[in-house]
Every structure is written in C-alpha cells, then in structure tokens.
Design a protein around this motif. Structure first.
Motif, PDB file in Angstrom:
ATOM      1  N   ALA A 638       2.490  -9.562   3.456  1.00  0.00           N
ATOM      2  CA  ALA A 638       3.509  -9.761   4.494  1.00  0.00           C
ATOM      3  C   ALA A 638       2.912 -10.427   5.730  1.00  0.00           C
ATOM      4  O   ALA A 638       1.768 -10.168   6.123  1.00  0.00           O
ATOM      5  N   THR A 639       3.717 -11.295   6.342  1.00  0.00           N
ATOM      6  CA  THR A 639       3.332 -11.952   7.591  1.00  0.00           C
ATOM      7  C   THR A 639       4.267 -11.592   8.739  1.00  0.00           C
ATOM      8  O   THR A 639       3.924 -11.824   9.895  1.00  0.00           O
ATOM      9  N   ASP A 640       5.402 -11.032   8.434  1.00  0.00           N
ATOM     10  CA  ASP A 640       6.351 -10.629   9.469  1.00  0.00           C
ATOM     11  C   ASP A 640       5.865  -9.325  10.097  1.00  0.00           C
ATOM     12  O   ASP A 640       5.725  -8.311   9.401  1.00  0.00           O
ATOM     13  N   PRO A 641       5.587  -9.296  11.406  1.00  0.00           N
ATOM     14  CA  PRO A 641       5.080  -8.065  12.030  1.00  0.00           C
ATOM     15  C   PRO A 641       6.004  -6.868  11.839  1.00  0.00           C
ATOM     16  O   PRO A 641       5.530  -5.746  11.656  1.00  0.00           O
ATOM     17  N   GLU A 642       7.294  -7.100  11.869  1.00  0.00           N
ATOM     18  CA  GLU A 642       8.228  -5.992  11.682  1.00  0.00           C
ATOM     19  C   GLU A 642       8.080  -5.383  10.298  1.00  0.00           C
ATOM     20  O   GLU A 642       8.039  -4.156  10.141  1.00  0.00           O
ATOM     21  N   HIS A 643       8.000  -6.253   9.288  1.00  0.00           N
ATOM     22  CA  HIS A 643       7.833  -5.756   7.925  1.00  0.00           C
ATOM     23  C   HIS A 643       6.463  -5.107   7.748  1.00  0.00           C
ATOM     24  O   HIS A 643       6.337  -4.064   7.084  1.00  0.00           O
ATOM     25  N   GLN A 644       5.439  -5.702   8.348  1.00  0.00           N
ATOM     26  CA  GLN A 644       4.107  -5.104   8.277  1.00  0.00           C
ATOM     27  C   GLN A 644       4.119  -3.702   8.879  1.00  0.00           C
ATOM     28  O   GLN A 644       3.524  -2.769   8.318  1.00  0.00           O
ATOM     29  N   PHE A 645       4.772  -3.556  10.012  1.00  0.00           N
ATOM     30  CA  PHE A 645       4.834  -2.248  10.663  1.00  0.00           C
ATOM     31  C   PHE A 645       5.551  -1.230   9.763  1.00  0.00           C
ATOM     32  O   PHE A 645       5.085  -0.091   9.609  1.00  0.00           O
ATOM     33  N   GLU A 646       6.675  -1.638   9.179  1.00  0.00           N
ATOM     34  CA  GLU A 646       7.419  -0.727   8.295  1.00  0.00           C
ATOM     35  C   GLU A 646       6.556  -0.278   7.123  1.00  0.00           C
ATOM     36  O   GLU A 646       6.528   0.912   6.770  1.00  0.00           O
ATOM     37  N   LEU A 647       5.842  -1.228   6.519  1.00  0.00           N
ATOM     38  CA  LEU A 647       5.005  -0.878   5.377  1.00  0.00           C
ATOM     39  C   LEU A 647       3.860   0.032   5.799  1.00  0.00           C
ATOM     40  O   LEU A 647       3.518   0.997   5.092  1.00  0.00           O
ATOM     41  N   ALA A 648       3.213  -0.258   6.931  1.00  0.00           N
ATOM     42  CA  ALA A 648       2.105   0.576   7.401  1.00  0.00           C
ATOM     43  C   ALA A 648       2.582   1.999   7.674  1.00  0.00           C
ATOM     44  O   ALA A 648       1.889   2.979   7.355  1.00  0.00           O
ATOM     45  N   VAL A 649       3.771   2.137   8.246  1.00  0.00           N
ATOM     46  CA  VAL A 649       4.322   3.468   8.510  1.00  0.00           C
ATOM     47  C   VAL A 649       4.612   4.193   7.205  1.00  0.00           C
ATOM     48  O   VAL A 649       4.286   5.379   7.043  1.00  0.00           O
ATOM     49  N   GLN A 650       5.216   3.483   6.233  1.00  0.00           N
ATOM     50  CA  GLN A 650       5.519   4.111   4.951  1.00  0.00           C
ATOM     51  C   GLN A 650       4.254   4.558   4.229  1.00  0.00           C
ATOM     52  O   GLN A 650       4.247   5.580   3.537  1.00  0.00           O
ATOM     53  N   LEU A 651       3.185   3.801   4.391  1.00  0.00           N
ATOM     54  CA  LEU A 651       1.919   4.147   3.736  1.00  0.00           C
ATOM     55  C   LEU A 651       1.092   5.141   4.552  1.00  0.00           C
ATOM     56  O   LEU A 651       0.005   5.544   4.100  1.00  0.00           O
ATOM     57  N   GLY A 652       1.545   5.514   5.748  1.00  0.00           N
ATOM     58  CA  GLY A 652       0.814   6.455   6.579  1.00  0.00           C
ATOM     59  C   GLY A 652      -0.406   5.864   7.254  1.00  0.00           C
ATOM     60  O   GLY A 652      -1.284   6.602   7.719  1.00  0.00           O
ATOM     61  N   LYS A 653      -0.478   4.553   7.347  1.00  0.00           N
ATOM     62  CA  LYS A 653      -1.612   3.894   7.983  1.00  0.00           C
ATOM     63  C   LYS A 653      -1.284   3.708   9.465  1.00  0.00           C
ATOM     64  O   LYS A 653      -0.888   2.620   9.908  1.00  0.00           O
ATOM     65  N   LEU A 654      -1.472   4.788  10.235  1.00  0.00           N
ATOM     66  CA  LEU A 654      -1.066   4.776  11.627  1.00  0.00           C
ATOM     67  C   LEU A 654      -1.934   3.848  12.466  1.00  0.00           C
ATOM     68  O   LEU A 654      -1.454   3.228  13.418  1.00  0.00           O
ATOM     69  N   GLN A 655      -3.232   3.779  12.115  1.00  0.00           N
ATOM     70  CA  GLN A 655      -4.103   2.914  12.898  1.00  0.00           C
ATOM     71  C   GLN A 655      -3.689   1.448  12.752  1.00  0.00           C
ATOM     72  O   GLN A 655      -3.651   0.689  13.719  1.00  0.00           O
ATOM     73  N   GLN A 656      -3.326   1.045  11.507  1.00  0.00           N
ATOM     74  CA  GLN A 656      -2.873  -0.331  11.295  1.00  0.00           C
ATOM     75  C   GLN A 656      -1.536  -0.569  11.984  1.00  0.00           C
ATOM     76  O   GLN A 656      -1.308  -1.631  12.574  1.00  0.00           O
ATOM     77  N   ALA A 657      -0.667   0.433  11.931  1.00  0.00           N
ATOM     78  CA  ALA A 657       0.605   0.312  12.636  1.00  0.00           C
ATOM     79  C   ALA A 657       0.381   0.204  14.144  1.00  0.00           C
ATOM     80  O   ALA A 657       1.083  -0.535  14.844  1.00  0.00           O
ATOM     81  N   TYR A 658      -0.633   0.933  14.648  1.00  0.00           N
ATOM     82  CA  TYR A 658      -0.967   0.861  16.069  1.00  0.00           C
ATOM     83  C   TYR A 658      -1.447  -0.543  16.448  1.00  0.00           C
ATOM     84  O   TYR A 658      -1.032  -1.109  17.462  1.00  0.00           O
TER      85      TYR A 658
END
Length: 957
Positions: A638-658
């Motif tokens: 993914a290259t869309d920041p919004e989609h990246q954020f959604e995926l990081a949250v779903q995967l529990g990768k809070l640091q990447q979401a941060y």
C-alpha cells in the motif's frame, strides 16, 4: 427461414379508445390520444401514468411529441390544434386549423413545421416560429385525408393517404402534388415511408384489407401483402429492424419481413381494433393504440452487433451493412477513459441476411454472421464468404476450426474445418446451444454439457443461462443467468478418468465435473474472460471484473455499454454503445496477472510480477490483498497513508501506525491510535496521541488514573482555553484549586453554584459569591435576589460557619503534600477525620500552661480534603508529655485530644530522615522496575519535552 427475435410486452394499459400514439425520443414515454377527448402520458418502463389532461369534449385523433420544444401537439374533432408544454402542462397555443375533423399530424424532423390533414380534404402547413401561421394549404384530394407522412430521406417531400383511394406525393415548395399512386380498391387509411436502406419505397394500408409496397420513383406497386380480414388502419416501417407492421380493425398486428415480404408474426392482444402504430429510430420499441387501451412492445434486443479479434479490428453489423474499425488506426492522442474513439470505419459488405449475431472464432481468422435462420462464415481479413448454411443457432468451439449449428430443435450438427463430422440428436428438445470447451444444450430450465468428440454427456446443471462463456484455458466457465452469475471450475481430469474407466454415465453426468468458484448476485449485460479474470458490464451501469471471488468496480457507466474485446498490449478494454460509438477504459494486464497469481497462491510469481505494476495501481492491489486476507502483504504494497494506517492498526503495529501519523497527522487518526494505545496499556504512546489529538476527555482519564499532577494542571488550562469548562473544573477540583473552580463557575455565569461551592470549600469567598449571585439575579427577579442571605449580615443563618472559617485558615497555614499512589492503602482511613469537630474541640480546650522549656502541642491536622495526602510533619511535631497535674475536667479533655492526635500521627509518615529515605528508595525501586513501554507516569508528572511544547503551544494560541 423465419426472422427470429423475442417480443416482450413492456406496457399494457386498459383505457378508452386510443386513436393515436407516439413515442418520446429520449424519455420512456408513450402519448395516447383518446376518443374521449383526453390525452394520457405513460411510462413504459414502470407502466405508470405520468400525466393526463383533458383536451376537448370531442375526440382527439392525433397527438405528437415535439421534443426539441418540450411540446405535445394534438388535433381534435373540434377542428382545433392545441399545443401543450409537457413539463408544466401549460397550454402554449390553441387555434382553429380546419373546417372539419383533424385526422393526422406530422412534425418536420428539423424545421419548425407541422402538417395537418382533415376531413375538409385539405392538408395545411403550420410554422410555429411564425406564431403558427398557415404558410401553405395543399388541395387535391376528393375525400377525407386520413394521414400524412414526411419522407425521412428527403424531408422536403411528404405523402398523403385519402379515402379517395389514392396516395399523393407532395413537395413543400409547390401546391400541386408531384404524382399520384393508385391501386387500392377502397379508401386508403395510412401511408408510411421506408426508413432504412436505399430502397425508395413507401407502404400503404386500405379498407380493401391489403398492405401495399410502392416504389415512388417508378410509381409502381412492388408488393401486395394479404392476410388481414378487416380494414387496415395503420402501417409502420420500423426504422431499425427489417420489418413492416400493419394494424387492422380485425384486432391483429401483423409483422412482415421488409425484404421478403413474408409474414413473420401475428400479434393479438385482445384489445379489439388497432388504430395506430408508432416506432422510434434508435430503439426497438413499438407502441400500439387499440379500442381498449395502449400496448408497448420491444422487438428483439437493442444490443449492438460487434466482435473484435486479437489484432484490434472490430467488425460491426448495422442493419444489413457490415463495416470494420481498426483500433490501431485511431486518430489523435491516446483517449481518456470513457471518451469516444475517433476511428474511421471501412464498409466491408452488404449482408444477404439481416445480422442478428456476429462472432470471431478463437484465433480470429474467421467470423460468422447469423440471422434469418441462416449463417455465413467469412474470412476475417478479406471478408470473403467461406461457407454458409441453415442454422437456428451457431457456436464456436475452443478449437478454432470446430463449430456446431442447431438446425432444428431436434438436430445439432458439428463441423470441423468446414466439414460435417457428426449429427447429434439429443433425447430432448434443444432450445439453444452454447460453445466453448464443452457443447452446451439448453432444454427448458436445464442445461446439458457434452464433449465435442463423441457428444457424450458430461454434466447436467439445473440453470437457464442467457450466455455461457469459457476462459481461453478451458478451466473456467461463466453461466450468466437472468439475475445472477455463476463461475465454475471445469475438472477436465475427472471427466477424462470417468470416460477412460468405461463406467456407464448416469442422467446427471459425471460427478464433480464442476466446482462452484463464485456466485455474483448481479444482472450481467456482457462479459469476457481475460486470463482467469472475468470482465463484465452490469445492468446497474458498472464495469466490473472478478477474480478470486472479489468483485472490483473499474468504472461507473452513464449509458448501456457492451464489451467487444480486450487488447493486452494496450492495457485497455473496448466497448460499444447502441449507437455504435466505441469507447475504452484502462485495465492493466500486470494487475490482473498479479491478482491471478495471488488467487492461485503462487506468491513467487506474484512477487516477480509486482515490479511491473505501476505505483499508482499499488493501492488497488493492496485492497485486493486485504480482501484475500493477506494484510501483511497489503501493508507492504500500500502507498495510501490512510490505507497503511488502517492496516497497521488491524495488525496491531502501533509503532508503524505512529510513524504514519507523524508523516500524515490528523486528529481522528491520533485519537484512534490513542485509544488503541490505552487498550494495549502503552501509556506514554497513549498520552502523546491524546495530546496531539487534543482529546481532553481521554487526557483527563489518563492523568486522573495515573495521578499525573502536572498534567492535570496543564490540562485544566488547556481545557479552559478550548472552552471545555467541565474538564477544566474537574482538573482544578482534583488539584484542590478551589479559587480556579470558583472563577470558572463565575465566568460561565453560574454564580449560584459558585456560592454553594464556596460554602463547602472556601467559606471566606462566600460573601463575594453571594453578592455576585444577587447582582445577576436582580436583573431577572429583584425580589428573589433580596431574599438571598449574605453571611456577613446574617451569620446566624449559617450553622458552623465560624468553624469552617477557622478550618480554612488552618489548612492555608498547614499545606499538605502529595504522596505516591502506592502508599494509599496505609492512609485509606485518613478521610474519616472530621476537621470541623477538631476545630470545636480545640475551641473548648483551655490553653495549657506549658513549662518554659516545652513547646505547646500542635493542633490536630485535617485529613478530609484530599485523598492520598499526609500531614506535613514539619508543621506537626510529636507531643511532649506534660508534668502530672490535677485531674480536672479540662485536663481530661486535653488528654483525650492528645491521644487522638498521637494515633493519627502514628498512622502518618514523619519527615525524619530514615522514613523519608526508605520511602524514597521504595518508590524509586518501583519506578525502576516498571519503566518499560507500559510504565506508569512518574510521581511529579515527568512529561516529555515534546508534550510540554505541544501543550504550551496550545495554551499560547
């Protein structure tokens, strides 16, 4: 062989006698002019009455749309022509046009002219641009003029039919007829010009029950069609189909072939006599006016007849004309999606039969045209006739040289290389056949699949598909039914093993021949396979493709479009509309290949294809991967920041979401991340996110839960600046900043609440609060304001006020200090002390006479106001035992008070060096042990510099 097309009734409405009908060119409307003097406007798609209006108390025999003016023009037996706006129903014009009944109206296709014919034996021309002036009057008939019609090939001429048994052809430039056609034995009721083709023909119907076809150049009758048993009241030459329709007073509508003049169909809807027929160019719809109502029918379908080969050449069949369009010779720049292609068309041939279906074989070398119960196979390049024959249906096999024809419902013939190889007679009536990897035969609501080699039954499926499409590999098949689409996987090896075993095949065929891959509940218009992806257009107006059970919408279409092919080199899919305009849309082959590899779980191939996918398509690929359950891979693509954020949250990768939120900050994103950090007990991250999101309620929860004193004070200021006074009040109250609480209440206009708060927690402020309260109330109710007691004037009304003031003064002199929450269990009972009672006891006790070397005992400390607090032992020293004295009542009271103070002081930690050091060491050890990612906040509010800056920035705005 007969002309084959379906006839579908779209509207059937009962009413009084309908004398004239007309179709609107753009709206789905039918106009009915009625004998009772009314006009009805029907929607033939919904079968609803759109509008109705009364024209006259006399019969209305003629009505026409003038779409370019949004008018309806009607003529009636009161000899007047009326013009209405069909949007507002306003009557635009009314004028007397003839001296007898008006029989017919005809609207010029381009000029502002209307022709009217009447029983006064005249034809009159009206110009609406000249305020409906009668510009010409044509005389020459000796009886009623029943109908007039403009010539579509030369709109400066028109024909008229009269009960004087003649047909006259006129010109708009002269008052005399050009010529007269005679041949009917009785009065002529109707006349119509041929709309299509090059033949200079017109058709007439008369009271002699005959329909005649005339050549107006040679002035000869070329054909007489017999069959009606009563007067022929109306005729119509269809502008799109090679048919002539005639309506009669015998109650039937007969459909004749326009080339062979053979009777093809007879329609009888039991509506009594038929008076009027109307058709429309660009549409297959026909409306009929009867004694008992209006009927609208659709003849055949309106799909364009087109096919494209692998090189980009599109063969088009329109009417009898065959033409070719070469996409590679497109003029101009690369077209945008949905833009009409400017491509020159080259005429190939005028077909002997009326084309109803056209298709290339699999390698594109040959193309077949079917219609009129026949087929002709052409070479695709030179368009030379290769072979022909009779066929109700024709289908190609996946083998490019093999095909099958359905000669009759009981005989199917299979050909290979243009030679008949097998005649197959199924044990049931064959209603239709389908080509592909297997030969499909439909009978009723059941479809049977046979192998091409020996016509052995492979499988029976209880569906009634409109179309069967096989993928190029022959592994996948699509069954397009009326309301849904089924995708099946053909297991060739299972069928081969069953045939090799030689076991008898049952009525159902070979078990496990097909596996259901996916079912799509959608009405499909057209579809093709591109690899393992099915590309289709839906009745809902969408261009979709499906792979792996996932449906992807490429574009929303503004009109019905039909897929003709896909060019991998161009990465575009080509479609054609009903007007034979060609458009295209981009569909990247690399994306389809990547998605196909993912569906097959071939991740090595997918990884090799991914670099060829343009970066702007990565988001589409990521959505597909997410739908397939591969969220880790989707996050990587993914290259869309919004989609990246959604995926990081779903995967529990809070640091990447941060990190994503730092690059693309948004309040909603910070708040969502802060909530997730709280759930995972990552308090430092939660605090930072809540600060960045300005989530004051979340910060209040966090700071109050962790005892963050400095954070609470800054939050109070920030909340006040943001107008969140409730949060600011709570923060100040928990920090014992009563003055700030009072100012907040006063600033919010809540003087009564401020007065009550001061009564409990700040008695010294009571008089000021009461004065302010009274001032505010005087503006509303002076009498009520005067009834409020001021504690300075009426102190006797406030019980215990003097003790409350002493307690407040004592608390101001003896400040408490915070302690860590960890020591709260040791002081849980401190709040049971009653400070007012202590003040009363101290007042009752006489001051003791202490020896000079001894200090007076300290007063009892209050423990009521704040939890988790201890007495400042700098203010309270341990009491010194006095010298024995006489046992008086005062001494007894003093001893009791001293004992109580000693008990409370034993419960509180003293500020001696050893207890202080022990407590400090214990707290430091606790903090050191818990300083991981989820550590609690430090005692004194150890906010990071970044958060301080964030809060300071908010406060400074």
């Amino acid at each position: 062989m007969p002309l084959r097309f379906d006839i579908k009734r779209k509207l059937s409405s009962r009413s009084d006698r309908v004398k004239g009908v007309d179709l609107h060119p753009t709206e789905p409307w039918v106009l009915s002019a009625m004998y009772n003097g009314h006009c009805f406007l029907w929607n033939y798609n919904t079968q609803a009455l759109v509008k109705s209006f009364e024209v006259s108390d006399q019969p209305v025999r003629a009505g026409k749309f003038v779409a370019r003016k949004q008018w309806i023009v009607v003529g009636s037996d009161d000899m007047q022509i009326r013009v209405y706006n069909y949007n507002t129903m306003e009557r635009v014009k009314v004028f007397e046009a003839h001296s007898d009944y008006i029989r017919c109206l005809a609207v010029h296709p381009s000029q502002p002219l209307v022709l009217s014919s009447s029983d006064d034996m005249t034809i009159r021309l009206w110009d609406w641009d000249k305020t409906w002036t009668n510009t010409m009057t044509f005389e020459g008939h000796s009886h009623y003029v029943m109908m007039v019609a403009f010539n579509p090939k030369d709109a400066n001429t028109f024909a008229s039919a009269s009960l004087d048994r003649t047909i006259k052809v006129w010109g708009l430039q002269t008052l005399q007829p050009h010529f007269t056609l005679e041949g009917h034995d009785k009065g002529v009721n109707c006349v119509e010009y041929f709309a299509g083709g090059d033949r200079p023909y017109l058709v007439s119907g008369a009271d002699d029950n005959f329909v005649k076809v005339w050549d107006y150049q040679t002035k000869q009758c070329v054909q007489t069609m017999e069959g009606h048993t009563h007067n022929v009241a109306s005729v119509c030459c269809h502008p799109e189909l090679p048919i002539i329709l005639s309506g009669s007073e015998d109650g039937t509508v007969r459909i004749w072939h326009a080339n062979t003049y053979r009777l093809e169909y007879t329609l009888n809807y039991a509506f009594e006599r038929c008076w009027s027929i109307a058709a429309l160019r660009g549409s297959n719809n026909v409306c009929l006016g009867y004694d008992e109502g209006t009927v609208c029918i659709q003849l055949g379908n309106e799909e364009p007849i087109a096919s494209m080969d692998a090189s980009g050449k599109i063969i088009l069949a329109r009417h009898n004309e065959i033409s070719v369009v070469d996409i590679k010779k497109m003029e101009g720049d690369s077209p945008a999606d949905g833009e009409r292609l400017v491509v020159p068309a080259k005429e190939l041939d005028v077909c002997e039969i009326y084309p109803q279906w056209l298709a290339h074989n699999t390698n594109g070398r040959f193309a077949v045209v079917t219609g009129d119960g026949e087929f002709i196979i052409y070479t695709a390049v030179a368009w030379r006739k290769r072979t022909f024959g009779t066929a109700l249906d024709f289908v190609w096999a996946l083998d490019s040289g093999e095909y099958a024809v359905r000669e009759s419902p009981s005989v199917i013939k299979i050909f290979k290389n243009f030679k008949e190889t097998r005649t197959f007679k199924p044990p049931f009536q064959a209603d239709a056949i389908y080509g592909g990897a297997l030969l499909g035969v439909r009978s009723g609501e059941v479809t049977f699949f046979f192998d091409w080699a020996e016509c052995r039954l492979v499988r029976r499926i209880d569906v009634q598909p409109k179309e069967v499409r096989w993928s190029e590999s022959g592994e996948l098949v699509c069954l397009a039914c009326e309301d849904s689409l089924f995708l099946l996987r053909y297991k060739r090896e299972v069928v081969a093993a069953a045939f090799d075993a030689g076991d008898p095949i049952g009525e159902e065929g070979v078990d496990d021949t097909f596996d259901l891959v996916h079912e799509i509940s959608e009405q499909v218009r057209t579809c093709i396979w591109v690899g393992d992806c099915l590309l289709y257009t839906s009745m809902a107006g969408r261009l979709n493709y499906t792979v792996g059970g996932e449906v992807v919408t490429l574009h929303h279409l503004d009109r019905p479009l039909y897929i003709v092919g896909y060019l991998p080199k161009e990465n575009r899919v080509y479609l054609v509309d009903r007007d034979y305009a060609i458009v295209s849309y981009q569909l990247l082959l690399s994306v389809l290949q990547y998605q196909t590899a993912v569906v097959r779980r071939d991740f090595e191939a997918a990884a090799a294809i991914l670099p060829t996918v343009p970066r702007e398509e990565h988001n589409r690929v990521a959505r597909f991967l997410e739908a397939q359950g591969f969220k880790e891979e989707a996050l990587a693509v993914a290259t869309d920041p919004e989609h990246q954020f959604e995926l990081a949250v779903q995967l529990g990768k809070l640091q990447q979401a941060y990190e994503i939120s730092i690059e693309q900050p948004s309040e909603a994103r910070w708040k969502q991340l802060g909530d997730l950090a709280l759930l995972s007990a990552n308090l430092p991250l939660a605090e930072e996110c809540l600060v960045r999101a300005t989530d004051l309620a979340g910060l209040l929860l966090l700071y109050s839960s962790t005892g963050h004193a400095e954070g609470m004070e800054k939050l109070a200021q920030l909340a006040k600046k943001k107008g969140r006074l409730n949060i600011s009040f709570i923060c100040s109250f928990l920090r014992s900043k009563i003055d700030d609480c009072l100012e907040l209440l006063l600033g919010a206009g809540r003087a009564p609440e401020a007065a009550f708060l001061a009564r409990t927690y700040a008695p010294k402020e009571m008089p000021r609060m009461v004065r302010l309260w009274r001032e505010q109330l005087k503006a509303i109710n002076p009498k009520a304001a005067d009834s409020i007691a001021d504690p300075e004037e009426y102190g006797n009304l406030f019980d215990g006020l003097e003790y409350a003031l002493k307690a407040e003064e004592w608390l101001q002199q003896n400040q408490l200090h915070e302690a860590a929450a960890i020591v709260y269990p040791e002081h849980a009972n401190d709040n049971e002390s009653d400070l007012i009672e202590h003040m009363k006891l101290l007042e009752m006790q006489p001051p003791p006479e202490a020896p000079p070397e001894m200090q007076p005992a300290p007063e009892a400390p209050p423990e009521e106001e704040l939890q988790d607090s201890v007495v400042d032992d700098a203010q309270l020293a341990p009491p010194v035992e006095p010298e024995p004295q006489a046992a008086t009542q005062a001494d007894t009271l003093e001893a009791e008070l001293e004992r109580e103070l000693e008990a409370e002081l034993e419960a509180a930690p003293l500020e001696s060096s050893e207890p202080e050091a022990a407590l400090t060491a214990e707290l430091e050890a606790e903090l050191a042990a818990g300083m991981d990612d989820n550590a609690a906040v430090a005692i004194d509010g150890d906010l990071s510099a970044e958060l301080d800056a964030e809060l300071e920035a908010e406060l400074s705005r």
